[in-house]
Design an enzyme around this catalytic site. Structure first.
Site, PDB file in Angstrom:
ATOM      1  N   GLU A 178      67.070  30.443  48.314  1.00  0.00           N
ATOM      2  CA  GLU A 178      67.687  31.643  47.758  1.00  0.00           C
ATOM      3  C   GLU A 178      67.290  31.897  46.296  1.00  0.00           C
ATOM      4  O   GLU A 178      68.137  31.838  45.396  1.00  0.00           O
ATOM      5  CB  GLU A 178      69.210  31.573  47.891  1.00  0.00           C
ATOM      6  CG  GLU A 178      69.663  31.488  49.342  1.00  0.00           C
ATOM      7  CD  GLU A 178      71.185  31.574  49.509  1.00  0.00           C
ATOM      8  OE1 GLU A 178      71.883  31.637  48.497  1.00  0.00           O
ATOM      9  OE2 GLU A 178      71.645  31.576  50.666  1.00  0.00           O
ATOM     10  N   GLU A 374      70.681  29.328  56.994  1.00  0.00           N
ATOM     11  CA  GLU A 374      72.110  29.204  56.652  1.00  0.00           C
ATOM     12  C   GLU A 374      72.860  30.366  57.271  1.00  0.00           C
ATOM     13  O   GLU A 374      72.374  31.498  57.288  1.00  0.00           O
ATOM     14  CB  GLU A 374      72.365  29.259  55.140  1.00  0.00           C
ATOM     15  CG  GLU A 374      71.985  28.030  54.380  1.00  0.00           C
ATOM     16  CD  GLU A 374      72.368  28.118  52.900  1.00  0.00           C
ATOM     17  OE1 GLU A 374      73.346  28.806  52.557  1.00  0.00           O
ATOM     18  OE2 GLU A 374      71.651  27.503  52.101  1.00  0.00           O
TER      19      GLU A 374
HETATM   20  C1  BGC Z   1      73.977  28.616  49.324  1.00  0.00           C
HETATM   21  C2  BGC Z   1      74.831  27.398  49.564  1.00  0.00           C
HETATM   22  C3  BGC Z   1      76.291  27.800  49.496  1.00  0.00           C
HETATM   23  C4  BGC Z   1      76.540  28.783  50.599  1.00  0.00           C
HETATM   24  C5  BGC Z   1      77.991  29.174  50.765  1.00  0.00           C
HETATM   25  C6  BGC Z   1      74.456  29.851  50.023  1.00  0.00           C
HETATM   26  O1  BGC Z   1      74.243  30.953  49.207  1.00  0.00           O
HETATM   27  O2  BGC Z   1      72.639  28.340  49.616  1.00  0.00           O
HETATM   28  O3  BGC Z   1      74.508  26.427  48.620  1.00  0.00           O
HETATM   29  O4  BGC Z   1      77.157  26.722  49.532  1.00  0.00           O
HETATM   30  O5  BGC Z   1      75.802  29.951  50.333  1.00  0.00           O
HETATM   31  O6  BGC Z   1      78.456  29.899  49.680  1.00  0.00           O
END
Ligand code: BGC
Length: 476
Positions: A178, A374
């Site tokens: 990110e 993610e």
């Molecule tokens: C990040 C993580 C974070 C997750 C939840 C993402 O933007 O890569 O490190 O914990 O979001 O907020």
């Protein structure tokens, strides 16, 4: 209607299946889980410095212990195996591996990741390694951090060190996590480390991250076996507006350039969007982009990591500014939250937007293979008297997003895997420990781990390579 026969089973009500070989995983990041900030030669990272400033993190929480993964990694890998994961995405702590930010590697730092990788492989879990999840050595920040072009070379050197040690065993490598967060949260709104708030610096940093990614890809290709795959994890988001006026459509265009195309275009087209350069001309002449940089930034990747949480909502002002999203060069943009629907610390929950996003990437950038690197949601989970963690909300969230992902695959998007955020409750940056994202609950006092209902449900998904119903009918 003909009755199903043995040779042609009725699959109309079968759960939606994913392609054979689909990767199922969960993710963490070094600073969020490891703890052991002083162990084995690690030096402070920029996040150690940031979180030490009073008022930066909810409740004054610190990551000194986090979830003690540095010491408990074997137990955590055993839990991953119990969940049936075939992929684990983790990040390497740069100040553990290269404490001075330059020069030789710290063997003890690399040893930790080597042991972790071996433990994963012994349990049949493929390591997916992120080189940079925001925690560079403070000593490099003292030299200007990502605002300093030299940082791109430092990153490539660091990538070479990690690849030389782990390249024989790690099949999938992610350069940056990110970069939007590093550039815009770290240097525009300043709510992430290093806590800078300067528009020109933000755009410089964004470019240096794009360049560092390309140099990192080159360094990895030079050190890794030909079978290894290289990726980057971006967090693009669909941008929406409440009322379709020409002013609001222009707000959408500007926001889309700043959130999405500023990273996707150099990566996949080898250029910056002309409208972005025009929108920001009063801030910078983009002279930091040197000859050859964009050719480097567009070095081919094998798979694009997409982190998806929520769409963005913007409109032309006047109205409330969004403290999270500082629209560099476009001060008139305001944040319009949708009036209803569930929302989280990231914004509204909108699974259909994931399908829309993936189709948009395919439409605009071609058939690049994608892994969801993610996707997840925080909830206030507790261990009940029966020892269970009932997180039905997360199960519903996962169900909806996997259905949207399946729809995108049916649409023709080439999705290779789904990595959930997060494996385990952890240190959620400026929210400290107040937000729980894990499939595994952690008791903050005892560090005791408990697999949540969502973890048990996700195990069924992985075992079936399909989306099971939310409420399976009772047997009988
Ligand atoms: C990040 C993580 C974070 C997750 C939840 C993402 O933007 O890569 O490190 O914990 O979001 O907020």
């Amino acid at each position: 209607m003909t009755a199903p026969t043995e040779t042609a089973p009725d699959r109309r009500h079968a759960p939606p299946e994913f392609p054979a070989g689909f990767r199922w995983g969960a993710a963490t990041a070094a600073f969020q889980v490891e703890g052991a900030l002083d162990a084995d030669g690690r030096t402070p990272s920029v996040w150690d410095t940031f979180t030490a400033v009073p008022g930066r993190v909810d409740n004054g929480d610190r990551a000194d212990l986090a979830v003690d993964h540095y010491r408990r990694y074997r137990d955590d890998v055993a839990l991953m195996a119990q969940l049936g994961l075939n992929t684990y995405r983790f990040s390497v702590s740069w100040p553990r591996v290269q404490p001075d930010g330059r020069g030789a590697a710290n063997p003890k730092g690399l040893d930790f990741y080597s042991r972790l990788v071996d433990e994963l492989l012994a349990n049949g879990i493929e390591p997916m390694l992120t080189l940079y999840h925001w925690d560079h050595p403070q000593v490099l920040q003292d030299a200007g951090g990502w605002a300093n072009r030299d940082m791109t070379e430092r990153f490539a050197d660091y990538a070479s060190l990690v690849a030389a040690r782990l390249g024989d065993r790690v099949p999938l490598w992610v350069t940056l996590n990110e970069p939007w967060c590093t550039a815009f949260l770290g240097h525009a709104s300043g709510i992430h480390a290093p806590g800078v708030a300067d528009d020109a610096t933000t755009l410089t940093v964004a470019h240096h991250l794009n360049l560092a990614h390309g140099l990192g890809v080159q360094a990895l290709r030079a050190a890794l076996p030909g079978t290894a795959q290289v990726s980057i994890a971006l967090n693009p988001a669909p941008v929406r507006t409440p009322v379709d006026t020409p002013e609001n459509q222009d707000a959408v265009r500007r926001a889309d350039a700043l959130r999405n195309r500023i990273f996707l275009d150099p990566l996949l087209r080898g250029q910056y969007p002309a409208d972005l350069i025009a929108d920001t001309a009063h801030i910078t002449d983009w002279g930091f982009v040197r000859d050859g940089d964009l050719a480097t930034a567009t070095a081919p990747i094998d798979v694009l990591g997409v982190n998806y949480y929520t769409p963005l909502y913007v409109a032309a002002g006047p109205g409330p500014a969004d403290p999270y999203n500082r629209w560099v060069g476009s001060d008139g943009l305001v944040h319009i939250a949708p009036a209803d629907g569930p929302s989280t610390i990231h914004g509204v929950v909108d699974a259909a937007a994931l399908r829309e996003l993936l189709n948009r990437i395919r439409h605009d950038y071609g058939p690049v293979p994608i892994v969801i690197a993610e996707n997840g949601v925080a909830s206030p989970d507790i261990v009940g008297p029966d020892g269970r963690v009932d997180d039905a909300g997360r199960v519903a969230y996962l169900h909806a997003h996997l259905a949207a992902l399946h729809d995108a695959i049916t649409d023709g998007v080439d999705v290779r895997g789904y990595v959930m955020w997060s494996l385990i409750d952890n240190f959620e940056w400026v929210y400290g420990y107040s937000q729980r994202f894990g499939l595994i609950h952690v008791d903050r006092d005892t560090q005791r781990r408990t697999v949540k209902d969502s973890g048990h449900w996700f195990r069924q998904v992985i075992a079936a390579n399909a989306i099971p119903p939310l409420d399976p009918p009772a047997a009988g």
